[in-house]
Design an enzyme around this catalytic site. Structure first.
Site, PDB file in Angstrom:
ATOM      1  N   PHE A 156     -32.615  21.959  43.917  1.00  0.00           N
ATOM      2  CA  PHE A 156     -33.577  20.842  44.019  1.00  0.00           C
ATOM      3  C   PHE A 156     -33.717  20.137  42.678  1.00  0.00           C
ATOM      4  O   PHE A 156     -34.812  19.938  42.156  1.00  0.00           O
ATOM      5  CB  PHE A 156     -34.929  21.366  44.531  1.00  0.00           C
ATOM      6  CG  PHE A 156     -35.727  20.322  45.271  1.00  0.00           C
ATOM      7  CD1 PHE A 156     -35.168  19.609  46.321  1.00  0.00           C
ATOM      8  CD2 PHE A 156     -37.044  20.064  44.929  1.00  0.00           C
ATOM      9  CE1 PHE A 156     -35.894  18.655  47.006  1.00  0.00           C
ATOM     10  CE2 PHE A 156     -37.788  19.104  45.611  1.00  0.00           C
ATOM     11  CZ  PHE A 156     -37.205  18.395  46.654  1.00  0.00           C
ATOM     12  N   GLY A 157     -32.560  19.766  42.121  1.00  0.00           N
ATOM     13  CA  GLY A 157     -32.549  18.935  40.910  1.00  0.00           C
ATOM     14  C   GLY A 157     -32.654  17.475  41.318  1.00  0.00           C
ATOM     15  O   GLY A 157     -33.175  17.138  42.386  1.00  0.00           O
ATOM     16  N   ARG A 158     -32.103  16.623  40.442  1.00  0.00           N
ATOM     17  CA  ARG A 158     -32.255  15.171  40.664  1.00  0.00           C
ATOM     18  C   ARG A 158     -31.624  14.718  41.970  1.00  0.00           C
ATOM     19  O   ARG A 158     -32.203  13.921  42.709  1.00  0.00           O
ATOM     20  CB  ARG A 158     -31.636  14.412  39.489  1.00  0.00           C
ATOM     21  CG  ARG A 158     -32.462  14.545  38.225  1.00  0.00           C
ATOM     22  CD  ARG A 158     -31.663  14.155  37.015  1.00  0.00           C
ATOM     23  NE  ARG A 158     -30.788  15.277  36.634  1.00  0.00           N
ATOM     24  CZ  ARG A 158     -30.679  15.755  35.401  1.00  0.00           C
ATOM     25  NH1 ARG A 158     -31.356  15.216  34.429  1.00  0.00           N
ATOM     26  NH2 ARG A 158     -29.875  16.755  35.135  1.00  0.00           N
ATOM     27  N   ARG A 180     -33.093  27.708  41.954  1.00  0.00           N
ATOM     28  CA  ARG A 180     -33.055  28.961  41.152  1.00  0.00           C
ATOM     29  C   ARG A 180     -34.355  29.175  40.382  1.00  0.00           C
ATOM     30  O   ARG A 180     -34.711  30.300  40.081  1.00  0.00           O
ATOM     31  CB  ARG A 180     -31.832  29.012  40.241  1.00  0.00           C
ATOM     32  CG  ARG A 180     -31.781  27.925  39.223  1.00  0.00           C
ATOM     33  CD  ARG A 180     -30.460  27.899  38.497  1.00  0.00           C
ATOM     34  NE  ARG A 180     -30.273  26.545  37.992  1.00  0.00           N
ATOM     35  CZ  ARG A 180     -29.246  26.121  37.301  1.00  0.00           C
ATOM     36  NH1 ARG A 180     -28.268  26.929  37.051  1.00  0.00           N
ATOM     37  NH2 ARG A 180     -29.171  24.896  36.873  1.00  0.00           N
ATOM     38  N   ALA A 241     -21.709  18.797  46.640  1.00  0.00           N
ATOM     39  CA  ALA A 241     -21.870  19.436  45.322  1.00  0.00           C
ATOM     40  C   ALA A 241     -20.496  19.759  44.734  1.00  0.00           C
ATOM     41  O   ALA A 241     -19.909  18.917  44.050  1.00  0.00           O
ATOM     42  CB  ALA A 241     -22.743  20.668  45.450  1.00  0.00           C
ATOM     43  N   ARG A 242     -19.991  20.931  45.022  1.00  0.00           N
ATOM     44  CA  ARG A 242     -18.650  21.310  44.597  1.00  0.00           C
ATOM     45  C   ARG A 242     -18.010  22.134  45.708  1.00  0.00           C
ATOM     46  O   ARG A 242     -18.680  22.965  46.340  1.00  0.00           O
ATOM     47  CB  ARG A 242     -18.695  22.133  43.303  1.00  0.00           C
ATOM     48  CG  ARG A 242     -18.858  21.299  42.041  1.00  0.00           C
ATOM     49  CD  ARG A 242     -17.628  20.442  41.751  1.00  0.00           C
ATOM     50  NE  ARG A 242     -17.739  19.634  40.556  1.00  0.00           N
ATOM     51  CZ  ARG A 242     -18.113  18.348  40.537  1.00  0.00           C
ATOM     52  NH1 ARG A 242     -18.443  17.718  41.656  1.00  0.00           N
ATOM     53  NH2 ARG A 242     -18.155  17.669  39.405  1.00  0.00           N
ATOM     54  N   GLU A 271      -9.186  20.243  45.235  1.00  0.00           N
ATOM     55  CA  GLU A 271      -8.930  18.813  45.456  1.00  0.00           C
ATOM     56  C   GLU A 271      -7.649  18.383  44.728  1.00  0.00           C
ATOM     57  O   GLU A 271      -7.405  18.857  43.620  1.00  0.00           O
ATOM     58  CB  GLU A 271     -10.123  17.996  44.944  1.00  0.00           C
ATOM     59  CG  GLU A 271     -11.383  18.293  45.725  1.00  0.00           C
ATOM     60  CD  GLU A 271     -12.597  17.519  45.223  1.00  0.00           C
ATOM     61  OE1 GLU A 271     -12.447  16.641  44.347  1.00  0.00           O
ATOM     62  OE2 GLU A 271     -13.702  17.795  45.722  1.00  0.00           O
ATOM     63  N   HIS A 289     -14.269  12.836  48.048  1.00  0.00           N
ATOM     64  CA  HIS A 289     -15.110  12.921  46.837  1.00  0.00           C
ATOM     65  C   HIS A 289     -15.629  11.532  46.413  1.00  0.00           C
ATOM     66  O   HIS A 289     -15.320  11.039  45.328  1.00  0.00           O
ATOM     67  CB  HIS A 289     -14.326  13.583  45.694  1.00  0.00           C
ATOM     68  CG  HIS A 289     -15.203  14.237  44.661  1.00  0.00           C
ATOM     69  ND1 HIS A 289     -14.870  15.371  43.977  1.00  0.00           N
ATOM     70  CD2 HIS A 289     -16.434  13.902  44.192  1.00  0.00           C
ATOM     71  CE1 HIS A 289     -15.827  15.705  43.131  1.00  0.00           C
ATOM     72  NE2 HIS A 289     -16.800  14.817  43.243  1.00  0.00           N
ATOM     73  N   GLY A 291     -18.967  10.683  46.254  1.00  0.00           N
ATOM     74  CA  GLY A 291     -20.397  10.735  45.909  1.00  0.00           C
ATOM     75  C   GLY A 291     -20.880   9.624  45.000  1.00  0.00           C
ATOM     76  O   GLY A 291     -21.821   8.909  45.317  1.00  0.00           O
TER      77      GLY A 291
END
Ligand code: DGY
Length: 323
Positions: A156-158, A180, A241-242, A271, A289, A291
């Site tokens: 729950f970051g930016r 975390r 994310a990744r 990738e 990818h 994003g």
């Protein structure tokens, strides 16, 4: 004073390359193809700074074997799990990233995937283009309603918060969060969100799960066969994310078995390779990818990296130092 010699490993938006050329001894990788380990290792001995991207694997081997000239890796992107940060630290190399400026666009792609996979937009588009659409009927391509459903956000970051904003205010979704560290009460309250203590606790509660945690060894296969089994049968997984955060083999198997209802993926473990069993799995929307891929954002990422680089060479602390 001689200008720092810098290498930009992939082509950047023109306006940013022009700015870099004004201030630095700029070298471009004109073929715009990923650099391999040998080329990166040589670059570390030849340039004062390297401005890499997610396609450059800066492993421990790249730092090893003799004196390193590079003093800073000003990464173009927020995620930096492609850089061995321990090796960078040991070699005395500063690492910076480009947070904030891509949060909105990445959240937009997460919502694009969530909506597309829930409402079967990918399948519908393919059907129509391939001339298979036989016209409207009440039972055609029935999907899952998004409005009012429960969305689990892991990390729950930016970017996670930008997704919560869209989902909560735009689609009336209930938000459950795993992070975390403890998220401030006022931040949770802003999105009507509740925080749970673990990923295992979150998964059974949600109709949609969107991943926004960092990549790297600590989160490799965070979503594996066991955790896919904890998700609701009708639930969807979204990953912007990744790739390494999800065990792709387990995901393909879970989609085939109907353990979960679908997945929207913008990132992959190796990738640009996308495993065949994911390509052929049912109910997926797969993007290459994208994003942060808007003109404004890609420029903003570049200028943010320039800001970090300039600060470093002027002897000021770079704003986005991660190592
Ligand atoms: C990011 O910024 O992390 C994007 O995924 C590109 O690396």
């Amino acid at each position: 004073m001689t200008r720092p010699k810098i290498l930009v490993t992939r082509r950047w938006p023109e306006a940013v390359e022009r700015k870099l050329a004004e201030d630095f001894d700029l070298h471009l990788n004109t073929p715009d193809t990923p650099l391999g380990e040998e080329a990166l290792r040589a670059a570390m001995r030849d340039y004062d700074a390297i401005l890499p991207t997610v396609t450059d694997r800066l492993s421990a081997a790249v730092f090893a074997g003799g004196a390193v000239r590079t003093k800073i890796l000003a990464n173009y992107g927020v995620g930096f799990s492609h850089i061995d940060t321990e090796a960078a630290r040991a070699a005395g190399v500063v690492v910076t990233n480009t947070p904030d400026v891509l949060s909105d666009c990445t959240a937009d792609i997460a919502m694009t995937l969530l909506l597309s996979v829930a409402r079967r937009a990918g399948e519908g588009e393919r059907e129509l283009r391939e001339g298979r659409w036989a016209g409207w009927r009440p039972t055609h391509l029935i999907g899952t309603k998004v409005t009012g459903a429960t969305l689990g956000i892991i990390g729950f970051g930016r970017i996670g918060q930008a997704v919560a904003q869209r989902a909560h205010f735009g689609f009336g979704m209930r938000i459950v969060v795993q992070n975390r560290s403890r998220v401030a009460e006022e931040t949770l309250a802003r999105y009507g969100a509740v925080q749970v203590g673990s990923v295992d606790e979150l998964l059974p509660l949600c109709d949609f799960v969107s991943l926004h945690c960092p990549g790297g060894a600590a989160n490799r296969h965070l979503i594996d066969a066991r955790r896919l089994g904890l998700m609701r049968k009708g639930a969807f997984l979204v990953n912007t994310a990744r790739g390494e955060v999800v065990d792709e083999t387990a995901l393909a198997a879970a989609l085939r078995a109907g353990t979960i209802a679908g997945a929207g993926l913008d990132v992959f473990d190796r990738e640009p390779h996308v495993p065949d069993d994911l390509l052929s799995a049912p109910n997926t929307v797969l993007l290459p990818h994208l994003g942060s891929a808007s003109r404004a954002t890609r420029e903003a990422m570049g200028f943010r990296a320039v800001e970090n680089l300039t600060a470093f060479f002027e002897g000021r602390p770079p704003r986005d130092r991660v190592v």
